[in-house]
Design a protein around this motif. Structure first.
Motif, PDB file in Angstrom:
ATOM      1  N   GLY A  27      26.350 -15.801 -55.844  1.00  0.00           N
ATOM      2  CA  GLY A  27      26.650 -15.311 -57.181  1.00  0.00           C
ATOM      3  C   GLY A  27      25.873 -14.109 -57.656  1.00  0.00           C
ATOM      4  O   GLY A  27      26.144 -13.583 -58.732  1.00  0.00           O
ATOM      5  N   ASP A  48      34.492 -19.055 -47.059  1.00  0.00           N
ATOM      6  CA  ASP A  48      34.071 -19.202 -48.451  1.00  0.00           C
ATOM      7  C   ASP A  48      35.141 -18.641 -49.398  1.00  0.00           C
ATOM      8  O   ASP A  48      35.066 -17.495 -49.850  1.00  0.00           O
ATOM      9  N   LEU A  49      36.152 -19.461 -49.700  1.00  0.00           N
ATOM     10  CA  LEU A  49      37.244 -19.031 -50.581  1.00  0.00           C
ATOM     11  C   LEU A  49      36.761 -18.721 -51.989  1.00  0.00           C
ATOM     12  O   LEU A  49      37.291 -17.816 -52.641  1.00  0.00           O
ATOM     13  N   ASP A  50      35.773 -19.463 -52.485  1.00  0.00           N
ATOM     14  CA  ASP A  50      35.270 -19.231 -53.840  1.00  0.00           C
ATOM     15  C   ASP A  50      34.756 -17.804 -54.008  1.00  0.00           C
ATOM     16  O   ASP A  50      35.063 -17.136 -54.991  1.00  0.00           O
ATOM     17  N   HIS A  51      33.974 -17.324 -53.042  1.00  0.00           N
ATOM     18  CA  HIS A  51      33.444 -15.959 -53.142  1.00  0.00           C
ATOM     19  C   HIS A  51      34.569 -14.931 -53.026  1.00  0.00           C
ATOM     20  O   HIS A  51      34.582 -13.934 -53.761  1.00  0.00           O
ATOM     21  N   LEU A  53      37.702 -15.182 -53.906  1.00  0.00           N
ATOM     22  CA  LEU A  53      38.465 -15.124 -55.156  1.00  0.00           C
ATOM     23  C   LEU A  53      37.634 -14.566 -56.306  1.00  0.00           C
ATOM     24  O   LEU A  53      38.118 -13.751 -57.088  1.00  0.00           O
ATOM     25  N   ALA A  54      36.369 -14.969 -56.410  1.00  0.00           N
ATOM     26  CA  ALA A  54      35.510 -14.498 -57.508  1.00  0.00           C
ATOM     27  C   ALA A  54      35.228 -13.004 -57.412  1.00  0.00           C
ATOM     28  O   ALA A  54      35.043 -12.342 -58.439  1.00  0.00           O
ATOM     29  N   ARG A  61      44.069 -10.161 -58.067  1.00  0.00           N
ATOM     30  CA  ARG A  61      43.677 -11.404 -57.389  1.00  0.00           C
ATOM     31  C   ARG A  61      44.853 -12.372 -57.287  1.00  0.00           C
ATOM     32  O   ARG A  61      45.545 -12.618 -58.273  1.00  0.00           O
ATOM     33  N   THR A  64      46.098 -18.249 -55.374  1.00  0.00           N
ATOM     34  CA  THR A  64      45.499 -19.067 -54.317  1.00  0.00           C
ATOM     35  C   THR A  64      45.304 -18.201 -53.084  1.00  0.00           C
ATOM     36  O   THR A  64      45.911 -17.136 -52.951  1.00  0.00           O
TER      37      THR A  64
END
Length: 128
Positions: A27, A48-51, A53-54, A61, A64
């Motif tokens: 983050g 790391d899908l979270d990173h 997308l973020a 974006r 999914t």
């Protein structure tokens, strides 16, 4: 993982992962567009899908994102960077990322980034 030795960051930046991409995946804002691009490559390597997308700009974006589980990223080479420094609000990073999915392949992309406040975001990429 790729990167050149035990603990080496997959992005190939030449540093230990804990001092290279790991803080960005956790983050911390990337200082440059190139560092964000390298962290996004590492996120692909690690799944790391979270990173991913973020760090993708909200205007482009996807809702999914699915990664291909049988695709292995094997290396990253940054070819050029433009306007992607500490004082810039936009930037471009051209790179080649190699992968294997049965057969080897190469992703050659010119990625566009924008900075909003302290945060860089991936906007989109074109294949030259």
């Amino acid at each position: 993982m790729t990167g050149g030795g035990p603990g080496a960051c997959p992005c190939g930046g030449g540093r230990d992962a804990t001092r290279c991409c790991a803080p960005l995946l956790a983050g911390r804002p990337a200082p440059t567009a190139e560092r964000l691009m390298r962290s996004r490559y590492t996120a692909h390597v690690l799944g790391d899908l979270d990173h991913l997308l973020a760090s993708w700009h909200p205007s482009t974006r996807p809702r999914t994102l699915t990664l291909q589980p049988d695709l292995t990223w094997t290396g990253l080479t940054v070819l050029t960077t433009q306007r992607s420094g500490l004082l810039d609000d936009d930037g471009v990073v051209e790179f080649r990322a190699t992968w294997v999915q049965g057969e080897p392949g190469v992703l050659h992309e010119v990625s566009r980034f924008v900075r909003e406040g302290r945060n860089w975001f991936y906007v989109d990429g074109l294949t030259p």
